[in-house]
Scaffold this active site. Sequence first.
Site, PDB file in Angstrom:
ATOM      1  N   GLY A  45       0.801  -1.152   0.045  1.00  0.00           N
ATOM      2  CA  GLY A  45      -0.005  -0.097  -0.106  1.00  0.00           C
ATOM      3  C   GLY A  45       0.742   1.251  -0.065  1.00  0.00           C
ATOM      4  O   GLY A  45       1.889   1.262  -0.013  1.00  0.00           O
ATOM      5  N   SER A  76      -5.862   6.958  12.023  1.00  0.00           N
ATOM      6  CA  SER A  76      -6.103   7.877  10.912  1.00  0.00           C
ATOM      7  C   SER A  76      -6.557   9.177  11.749  1.00  0.00           C
ATOM      8  O   SER A  76      -7.206   9.140  12.818  1.00  0.00           O
ATOM      9  CB  SER A  76      -7.167   7.402   9.940  1.00  0.00           C
ATOM     10  OG  SER A  76      -8.043   8.438   9.569  1.00  0.00           O
ATOM     11  N   SER A  77      -6.622  10.263  11.206  1.00  0.00           N
ATOM     12  CA  SER A  77      -7.010  11.830  11.982  1.00  0.00           C
ATOM     13  C   SER A  77      -8.758  11.526  11.986  1.00  0.00           C
ATOM     14  O   SER A  77      -9.242  12.259  12.744  1.00  0.00           O
ATOM     15  CB  SER A  77      -6.567  12.931  11.134  1.00  0.00           C
ATOM     16  OG  SER A  77      -7.229  12.862   9.776  1.00  0.00           O
ATOM     17  N   CYS A  78      -9.405  10.506  11.250  1.00  0.00           N
ATOM     18  CA  CYS A  78     -10.993  10.576  11.187  1.00  0.00           C
ATOM     19  C   CYS A  78     -11.190   9.814  12.488  1.00  0.00           C
ATOM     20  O   CYS A  78     -12.481   9.857  12.914  1.00  0.00           O
ATOM     21  CB  CYS A  78     -11.275   9.892   9.941  1.00  0.00           C
ATOM     22  SG  CYS A  78     -11.020   8.287   9.815  1.00  0.00           S
ATOM     23  N   TYR A  94     -14.977   3.208   9.636  1.00  0.00           N
ATOM     24  CA  TYR A  94     -13.552   3.160   9.369  1.00  0.00           C
ATOM     25  C   TYR A  94     -13.007   3.839  10.780  1.00  0.00           C
ATOM     26  O   TYR A  94     -12.147   3.087  11.434  1.00  0.00           O
ATOM     27  CB  TYR A  94     -12.969   3.847   8.165  1.00  0.00           C
ATOM     28  CG  TYR A  94     -11.682   4.060   8.028  1.00  0.00           C
ATOM     29  CD1 TYR A  94     -10.866   2.912   7.800  1.00  0.00           C
ATOM     30  CD2 TYR A  94     -10.954   5.247   8.397  1.00  0.00           C
ATOM     31  CE1 TYR A  94      -9.425   2.884   7.170  1.00  0.00           C
ATOM     32  CE2 TYR A  94      -9.529   5.231   8.013  1.00  0.00           C
ATOM     33  CZ  TYR A  94      -8.917   4.095   7.677  1.00  0.00           C
ATOM     34  OH  TYR A  94      -7.623   4.248   7.437  1.00  0.00           O
ATOM     35  N   ASN A 117      -4.187  13.320   6.453  1.00  0.00           N
ATOM     36  CA  ASN A 117      -4.564  12.685   5.133  1.00  0.00           C
ATOM     37  C   ASN A 117      -3.107  12.689   4.546  1.00  0.00           C
ATOM     38  O   ASN A 117      -2.417  13.654   4.562  1.00  0.00           O
ATOM     39  CB  ASN A 117      -5.517  13.783   4.625  1.00  0.00           C
ATOM     40  CG  ASN A 117      -6.977  13.583   4.984  1.00  0.00           C
ATOM     41  OD1 ASN A 117      -6.972  13.410   6.022  1.00  0.00           O
ATOM     42  ND2 ASN A 117      -7.865  13.832   3.948  1.00  0.00           N
ATOM     43  N   HIS A 162      -8.885   9.079  -2.573  1.00  0.00           N
ATOM     44  CA  HIS A 162      -8.864  10.492  -1.731  1.00  0.00           C
ATOM     45  C   HIS A 162      -8.810  11.574  -2.751  1.00  0.00           C
ATOM     46  O   HIS A 162      -8.487  11.647  -4.033  1.00  0.00           O
ATOM     47  CB  HIS A 162      -7.657  10.447  -0.785  1.00  0.00           C
ATOM     48  CG  HIS A 162      -7.857   9.535   0.081  1.00  0.00           C
ATOM     49  ND1 HIS A 162      -7.199   8.427   0.299  1.00  0.00           N
ATOM     50  CD2 HIS A 162      -8.493   9.369   1.609  1.00  0.00           C
ATOM     51  CE1 HIS A 162      -7.251   7.448   1.461  1.00  0.00           C
ATOM     52  NE2 HIS A 162      -8.206   8.243   2.047  1.00  0.00           N
TER      53      HIS A 162
HETATM   54  O1  GFB Z   1      -9.838  12.712   0.502  1.00  0.00           O
HETATM   55  P1  GFB Z   1     -11.196  12.736   0.800  1.00  0.00           P
HETATM   56  O2  GFB Z   1     -11.959  11.772   0.150  1.00  0.00           O
HETATM   57  O3  GFB Z   1     -11.202  12.353   2.416  1.00  0.00           O
HETATM   58  O4  GFB Z   1     -12.038  14.156   0.799  1.00  0.00           O
HETATM   59  P2  GFB Z   1     -11.798  12.903   3.842  1.00  0.00           P
HETATM   60  C1  GFB Z   1     -11.894  15.311   1.397  1.00  0.00           C
HETATM   61  C2  GFB Z   1     -12.556  16.441   0.888  1.00  0.00           C
HETATM   62  O5  GFB Z   1     -12.151  16.576  -0.554  1.00  0.00           O
HETATM   63  C3  GFB Z   1     -14.130  16.131   1.021  1.00  0.00           C
HETATM   64  C4  GFB Z   1     -13.668  16.824  -1.267  1.00  0.00           C
HETATM   65  O6  GFB Z   1     -14.554  17.351   1.288  1.00  0.00           O
HETATM   66  C5  GFB Z   1     -14.472  15.651  -0.522  1.00  0.00           C
HETATM   67  O7  GFB Z   1     -15.756  16.356  -0.762  1.00  0.00           O
HETATM   68  N1  GFB Z   1     -13.461  16.358  -2.748  1.00  0.00           N
HETATM   69  C6  GFB Z   1     -13.588  16.966  -3.851  1.00  0.00           C
HETATM   70  C7  GFB Z   1     -13.209  15.157  -3.226  1.00  0.00           C
HETATM   71  N2  GFB Z   1     -13.446  16.501  -4.837  1.00  0.00           N
HETATM   72  C8  GFB Z   1     -13.212  15.274  -4.717  1.00  0.00           C
HETATM   73  C9  GFB Z   1     -12.942  14.066  -5.399  1.00  0.00           C
HETATM   74  O8  GFB Z   1     -12.990  14.100  -6.743  1.00  0.00           O
HETATM   75  N3  GFB Z   1     -12.742  12.985  -4.836  1.00  0.00           N
HETATM   76  C10 GFB Z   1     -12.784  12.883  -3.350  1.00  0.00           C
HETATM   77  N4  GFB Z   1     -12.636  11.686  -2.722  1.00  0.00           N
HETATM   78  N5  GFB Z   1     -13.022  14.129  -2.529  1.00  0.00           N
HETATM   79  C11 GFB Z   1     -11.247  10.285   4.433  1.00  0.00           C
HETATM   80  C12 GFB Z   1     -12.055   9.459   5.288  1.00  0.00           C
HETATM   81  O9  GFB Z   1     -12.190  11.476   4.366  1.00  0.00           O
HETATM   82  O10 GFB Z   1     -10.088  10.640   4.638  1.00  0.00           O
HETATM   83  C13 GFB Z   1     -11.254   8.189   5.548  1.00  0.00           C
HETATM   84  O11 GFB Z   1     -13.181   9.032   4.572  1.00  0.00           O
HETATM   85  C14 GFB Z   1      -9.790   8.522   5.999  1.00  0.00           C
HETATM   86  O12 GFB Z   1     -11.794   7.533   6.690  1.00  0.00           O
HETATM   87  C15 GFB Z   1      -9.228   9.489   5.064  1.00  0.00           C
HETATM   88  O13 GFB Z   1      -9.785   9.243   7.328  1.00  0.00           O
HETATM   89  C16 GFB Z   1      -7.838  10.112   5.450  1.00  0.00           C
HETATM   90  O14 GFB Z   1     -10.775  13.699   4.342  1.00  0.00           O
HETATM   91  O15 GFB Z   1     -13.050  13.626   3.634  1.00  0.00           O
END
Ligand code: GFB
Length: 311
Positions: A14, A108-110, A137, A166, A180
Amino acid sequence: MEKSDKIYIAGHRGMVGSAILRRLEKEGYTNLLLRTSDELDLRNQNQVQGFMEEERPTYVFLAAAQVGGIGANDKYRAEFFYNNLMIEVNVIHASYLANVKKLMFLGSSCIYPKMADQPLKEEYILTGVLESTNEAYAIAKIAGLKMCQYYRHQYKCNFISVMPTNLFGYNDNYDLEKAHVLPALLSKFHTAKIENKSSVVVWGTGAAKREFLHSDDLADAVLFLMQHYDDPGLINIGTGKDISIMELANLIKDIVGFKGEIEFDSTKPDGTPRKLLNVDKIGRMGWQSKIELRKGIIEVYSEVQNMKVLA
Ligand code: GFB
């Protein structure tokens, strides 16, 4: 940790595990124990206990996990919960049975409450309600770090837990459904440039803020903590700086060289409004991140282009 100690990296293929592997190899560690998921299913108790009994590693980095962005966390809640919990329970318990000298669990920070004060201090864990999109998660990760504490308390195991912010880096996932935000936006802007599209859709409002740490910086911190941190409490790993998703989108647009517009799709969730880690604890130990965000993204973009990961 001696250069010849047997060190097991769970999850070495990973993004996180491969960064730890590269770093240990670079430092001259020679006795690295690795298994792919085809060779060893970490969700299978018999397989994990048999492997640990036979190999008896001295150190364990528990970096194996099912991970993904906000979309994947939200959609595949059952899988995220089951797979992560099983991996943690099996590896941590088998490490205890095999007398592992020290184990590091990566969280994770979540795990912090959605509306906790910022920046997030380690002691804020379990003080409030979690963000719903990644609750499954987060609960699995909280169980893992608590399990390390319980095994320390009852069995005197030196099991530590670290909470990275992140992450981004090499070996990331560019599948738009599961990625992400950072790799997703690199892929979206790159494709839009190649295909001469007029705009790129970014999920959410763009107002959410996130902190991004390069996986090589994480590997540096992880090695440092394996050598110097032995406390029961968790410890954050981050940069201490965050930016809004709108700022990130503009930064990536600029790096990729896309000339069109950015559209925000507010039907998609923002998730946690902000999750900036307080990095005072690791800072007091003398560690800080080194890779600046723009420079890190430029390097990753160039790497994935060379490897033809993107369109
Ligand atoms: O990186 P991300 O998916 O993770 O999204 P989280 C962060 C922010 O980016 C959110 C926005 O506000 C999304 O709505 N975003 C904008 C997008 N465009 C996009 C896109 O095309 N793809 C994605 N994925 N996001 C995850 C957790 O949360 O982060 C996990 O669900 C874990 O549990 C991980 O902690 C590190 O920071 O929101």
